[in-house]
Design a protein around this motif. Structure first.
Motif, mmCIF file in Angstrom:
data_model
loop_
_atom_site.group_PDB
_atom_site.id
_atom_site.type_symbol
_atom_site.label_atom_id
_atom_site.label_comp_id
_atom_site.label_asym_id
_atom_site.label_seq_id
_atom_site.Cartn_x
_atom_site.Cartn_y
_atom_site.Cartn_z
ATOM 1 N N ALA A 90 -81.172 -60.650 56.624
ATOM 2 C CA ALA A 90 -79.840 -60.157 56.305
ATOM 3 C C ALA A 90 -78.983 -61.279 55.719
ATOM 4 C CB ALA A 90 -79.194 -59.595 57.565
ATOM 5 N N ASP A 104 -73.136 -59.406 56.395
ATOM 6 C CA ASP A 104 -73.745 -58.456 57.325
ATOM 7 C C ASP A 104 -73.359 -58.830 58.753
ATOM 8 O OD1 ASP A 104 -74.967 -57.594 55.049
ATOM 9 O OD2 ASP A 104 -77.015 -57.982 55.696
ATOM 10 N N PRO A 143 -79.627 -49.675 60.852
ATOM 11 C CA PRO A 143 -79.677 -51.126 60.598
ATOM 12 C C PRO A 143 -81.053 -51.532 60.095
ATOM 13 C CG PRO A 143 -79.970 -50.683 62.933
ATOM 14 C CD PRO A 143 -79.622 -49.359 62.292
ATOM 15 N N GLY A 201 -79.632 -55.880 61.311
ATOM 16 C CA GLY A 201 -78.570 -56.227 60.378
ATOM 17 C C GLY A 201 -77.892 -55.004 59.795
ATOM 18 N N TRP A 202 -76.570 -54.971 59.909
ATOM 19 C CA TRP A 202 -75.776 -53.903 59.311
ATOM 20 C C TRP A 202 -74.985 -54.469 58.144
ATOM 21 C CZ3 TRP A 202 -76.643 -54.079 64.539
ATOM 22 C CH2 TRP A 202 -77.042 -52.896 65.183
ATOM 23 N N LYS A 203 -75.106 -53.869 56.992
ATOM 24 C CA LYS A 203 -74.302 -54.271 55.842
ATOM 25 C C LYS A 203 -72.864 -53.815 56.102
ATOM 26 C CE LYS A 203 -74.891 -54.630 50.847
ATOM 27 N NZ LYS A 203 -75.747 -54.259 49.699
ATOM 28 N N ASP A 221 -71.219 -51.156 52.160
ATOM 29 C CA ASP A 221 -72.298 -50.824 51.232
ATOM 30 C C ASP A 221 -71.766 -49.844 50.185
ATOM 31 O OD1 ASP A 221 -74.568 -50.143 49.871
ATOM 32 O OD2 ASP A 221 -75.774 -49.687 51.636
ATOM 33 N N SER A 246 -65.468 -56.237 57.469
ATOM 34 C CA SER A 246 -65.736 -54.934 56.863
ATOM 35 C C SER A 246 -64.501 -54.421 56.119
ATOM 36 C CB SER A 246 -66.164 -53.933 57.937
ATOM 37 O OG SER A 246 -66.537 -52.694 57.364
#
Length: 334
Positions: free
Chosen positions: A53, A58, A91, A122-124, A127, A173
């Motif tokens: 990531a 992320d 994720p 891992g979370w973007k 997106d 975010s």
């Protein structure tokens, strides 16, 4: 007309096109499209790298195995299954296989290992390909962390770490939700027809410019450099269906109201140079086809105004230590 896209290699696309139309134009004006890049402008990214990531953009939760033990693929896949991943917004799963030091995708076909020293999710944090993009809040991220922590205990992980706290990740975010849409801009030049452009004439102009027909059934100035986006510039049309089938052009069934030349500014390795070349290409097309050169809003095109737009976006990227056309830019902007 068959409006379905065909998935094919560049070789297959070339063979398909040349079976019905010439791949060389009546003229050779390919010198119109050129870039003067110094290799020192860019640092080539090593091919020997982690598949992991992006730690800046992320939110990453990392599980470490207890001393002397390893995570088992079967157990990891059982707890972080598709049902769980769907609930927690899919994720990406990463791992460091036993005996290795680099991260890779847990579910990669090349990853044959069944034991891992570390597992990460891992979370973007923003997106642009999501519809609509998710803007994470702290409450949501805390729920994700609690659930992940419970699974970590079941996997007997002795340590779970995060690159951002839930508060920091939520703030990032929100920041990205403003920054990315503001700068994810295209440079666009429209050649508007006074009367419809004929497909065979369009084809010859594109071939004379040295463009390739292929990906997404569009014309492209393909990028032959070792860095940057796959295409430096593309050409499409607002006339339905928006793309070009050589078989339809060959039998005279393609006429368009315009040609649209464009590229994504933050994904370009040299936005200012590509813009100048694209403008010269549009002027050449106008000399062959006629029509009026307009901006994306339908007003007369002004190259100086478009340069200001491009340079403003480049500066905004540079202020965040992001180089157009390189790693972080390609990651953030789609």
């Amino acid at each position: 007309m068959n409006s379905e896209y065909l998935i094919s290699t560049s070789y297959e696309s070339e063979e398909r096109a040349k079976s019905v139309l010439p791949l060389e134009g009546k003229e050779d004006v390919s010198n119109i499209l050129n870039l003067d890049l110094k290799s020192t402008q860019f640092s080539i990214e090593s091919g020997d790298k982690d598949y992991f990531a992006n730690e800046k953009f992320d939110w990453i939760l990392t599980l470490k195995s207890a001393n002397g033990s390893y995570f088992n693929r079967e157990s990891v896949s059982k707890y972080f299954d598709n049902k769980w991943r769907k609930k927690y917004n899919y994720p990406w799963l990463y791992c460091i296989p036993r005996g290795e030091t680099k991260w890779t995708y847990l579910n990669s076909s090349e990853n044959k290992s069944n034991e891992f020293t570390k597992v990460a999710l891992g979370w973007k944090l923003y997106d642009p390909l999501e519809d609509p993009p998710i803007i994470y809040n702290e409450k949501t991220l805390k729920e994700y962390k609690i659930s992940t922590s419970k699974i970590a205990k079941k996997l007997k992980s002795n340590e779970i770490s995060e690159n951002y706290t839930t508060e920091q990740a939520a703030k990032k975010s929100r920041e990205l939700s403003g920054y990315i849409p503001k700068n994810n801009q295209y440079a666009i030049i429209v050649l508007k027809a006074e009367k419809e452009f004929e497909g065979k004439e369009i084809w010859d102009v594109m071939m004379s410019l040295g463009l390739d027909w292929g990906d997404m059934d569009l014309f492209h100035w393909n990028n032959d450099f070792e860095y940057g986006d796959d295409q430096l510039m593309s050409v499409w049309t607002s006339t339905d269906p928006g793309y070009f089938f050589p078989e339809e052009i060959a039998v005279g069934r393609v006429q368009t109201d315009d040609l649209i030349f464009g590229f994504n500014i933050p994904r370009s390795i040299a936005p200012d140079q590509v813009l100048k070349s694209m403008y010269r290409a549009t002027q050449y097309a106008q000399s062959r086809l006629g029509g009026e050169i307009l901006n994306e809003n339908g007003h007369p095109f002004d190259i100086e105004i478009e340069k200001i737009k491009v340079n403003t976006i480049v500066k905004t990227l540079n202020d965040k230590f992001i180089t157009p056309g390189m790693g972080d830019a390609l990651y953030l902007f789609q």
